[in-house]
Design a protein around this motif. Structure first.
Motif, mmCIF file in Angstrom:
data_model
loop_
_atom_site.group_PDB
_atom_site.id
_atom_site.type_symbol
_atom_site.label_atom_id
_atom_site.label_comp_id
_atom_site.label_asym_id
_atom_site.label_seq_id
_atom_site.Cartn_x
_atom_site.Cartn_y
_atom_site.Cartn_z
ATOM 1 N N GLU A 27 0.825 -1.208 0.000
ATOM 2 C CA GLU A 27 0.000 0.000 0.000
ATOM 3 C C GLU A 27 0.860 1.258 0.000
ATOM 4 O OE1 GLU A 27 -3.657 0.256 -0.012
ATOM 5 O OE2 GLU A 27 -3.035 -1.641 -0.895
ATOM 6 N N LEU A 32 -5.564 2.038 0.002
ATOM 7 C CA LEU A 32 -6.709 1.658 0.815
ATOM 8 C C LEU A 32 -6.350 1.963 2.266
ATOM 9 C CD1 LEU A 32 -7.568 -1.762 -0.869
ATOM 10 C CD2 LEU A 32 -8.674 0.439 -1.253
ATOM 11 N N THR A 58 -4.334 -6.311 2.948
ATOM 12 C CA THR A 58 -5.261 -5.306 2.428
ATOM 13 C C THR A 58 -4.846 -4.873 1.023
ATOM 14 O OG1 THR A 58 -5.733 -4.475 4.644
ATOM 15 C CG2 THR A 58 -6.235 -3.022 2.804
ATOM 16 N N GLY A 59 -5.782 -4.930 0.096
ATOM 17 C CA GLY A 59 -5.507 -4.508 -1.278
ATOM 18 C C GLY A 59 -4.793 -5.530 -2.129
#
Length: 309
Positions: free
Chosen positions: A148, A157, A164-165
Motif C-alpha cells: 500500500e 486503501l 489489504t488490497g
C-alpha cells in the motif's frame, strides 16, 4: 521404435528438430494405449494414418485429425519443434519463464509467447483430487500484490494491514508430500475451512497460524496453532514448509513476471504447484508428464483475455 525423453534443453532442441519425432512423441504421450480419435463423442481407436498429410482419419466418425487436435496445441500455426522446447523450458524453470524471454528464444512475438505459456500452464493444472491429504498438513494464506505504501496516495486503501488490497491465495501442504493452492475471495472461516474439509482427511493433524479463519478446525482435526507474534517453531508445530512454497511462488511473480492480473493468478499457481509436486523426478520425466496432460485441454485467446467465459 518408441521415442525417448530428452535429458536437457540442448538435447530437447536437437531431438525435436525432426517433425516426425515431434508427432510421434506427442502421440505416445497423449495416447499411450494407441491413437484415439479426439473428436467429441467419438473416442474410437479404429483409424488409419495418412502419411502424405501427417494426419489420421477415424474409421468411425470419418473425421480427420492431427496430433494437435483436442489439445492445448490445437489451431496453433506454430510447429511442435517450437512448442515442445517451450514446454521443456517452463517445466524445468524453478522460478517460471517470462513471455519476453520465450519470444527471443523461439523468434516469435511476445504476444504469441504469452499465449503459448498460458496454454502450457493449463496443461499443468491438476484435475480433481481423489485422495485427500493426510498425516501432517500445513495451511496458510498469503497476499500477492504491491504494498500500500508504494501506491499513489489516491489509490491507497487506508484501512487494515497485512493483505489489504492484495489478491489472497490459500494453500495446503502435506509434509513430505503434495501442495494444493488456489486464489480465494477472502480469508473468512467459511471460505478457508470449506477448502480444508474438501482436501484434508478428517482426523489429520493440521498446522496453521493464529488467524481467525482457522478457528473451529479442532472439531474435525487435530488442530495445532503457532502464534507468529511469539514464535515460529514449537517442536513439530510450524508452517515453515508452506511459507517456503509461498516464498518461491512470489519470486516467480515478482522476479520473473513482475505483475499478473488477479483473475489469472490461478494459472501461475497451477505452474508452481505442478513443479513442486513433481520436484523429485528428472526434468525429462516432468516434461513428458506435462505433455501427457495436454490431452483434452483447450484455451482460446478470447477465454484467456476474458472476452469469453
Amino acid at each position: 521404435m518408441k521415442t525417448r525423453n530428452p535429458v536437457d534443453l540442448l538435447d530437447a532442441v536437437r531431438y525435436f528438430a525432426d517433425p516426425n519425432i515431434c508427432r510421434q512423441f506427442l502421440a505416445e504421450a497423449r495416447w499411450p494405449n494407441g491413437v484415439t480419435c479426439p473428436r467429441k463423442g467419438c473416442g474410437s481407436k479404429e483409424n488409419w494414418f495418412i502419411q502424405t498429410r501427417a494426419i489420421w482419419r477415424c474409421k468411425k466418425c470419418l473425421k480427420q485429425f492431427s496430433v494437435k487436435v483436442g489439445s492445448i496445441f490445437e489451431d496453433s500455426p506454430l510447429g511442435l519443434d517450437k512448442w515442445l522446447p517451450a514446454v521443456w523450458l517452463l517445466t524445468a524453470a524453478t522460478k517460471g519463464y517470462s513471455s519476453h524471454r520465450l519470444a527471443k528464444a523461439l523468434s516469435v512475438t511476445q504476444k504469441t509467447a504469452w499465449f503459448m505459456l498460458h496454454r502450457i500452464r493449463l496443461a499443468m493444472r491438476a484435475g480433481s483430487f481423489e485422495t485427500p491429504l493426510s498425516g501432517e498438513v500445513e495451511g496458510d494464506t498469503t497476499g500477492v500484490g504491491g504494498k500500500e505504501k508504494n501506491k499513489h496516495r489516491s489509490k491507497r486503501l487506508h484501512r487494515g494491514t497485512g493483505n489489504t488490497g492484495k489478491a489472497i491465495v490459500f494453500g495446503l501442504l502435506s509434509r513430505h508430500g503434495q501442495v494444493r493452492a488456489k486464489s480465494v475471495p477472502s480469508e473468512r472461516a467459511e471460505t478457508l475451512q470449506a477448502i480444508i474439509r474438501r482436501n484434508v482427511e478428517s482426523g489429520a493433524i493440521v498446522y496453521t497460524d493464529q488467524a481467525a479463519g482457522f478457528r473451529g478446525l479442532d472439531r474435525d482435526y487435530a488442530h495445532q496453532v503457532i502464534n507468529h507474534a511469539e514464535e515460529y517453531v514449537r517442536g513439530n508445530v510450524h508452517t515453515n514448509s508452506i511459507e517456503g512454497f509461498w516464498s518461491q511462488f512470489k519470486r516467480t511473480i515478482y522476479g520473473t513476471h513482475h505483475f499478473v492480473m488477479p483473475w489469472q493468478l490461478d494459472r501461475y499457481l497451477d505452474n508452481a504447484t505442478f513443479r513442486f509436486n513433481n520436484r523429485n523426478i528428472p526434468d525429462g520425466e516432468r516434461f513428458a508428464l506435462a505433455c501427457a496432460q495436454t490431452d483434452g485441454k483447450r484455451l482460446t485467446w478470447n477465454q484467456l483475455t476474458g472476452k469469453e467465459d
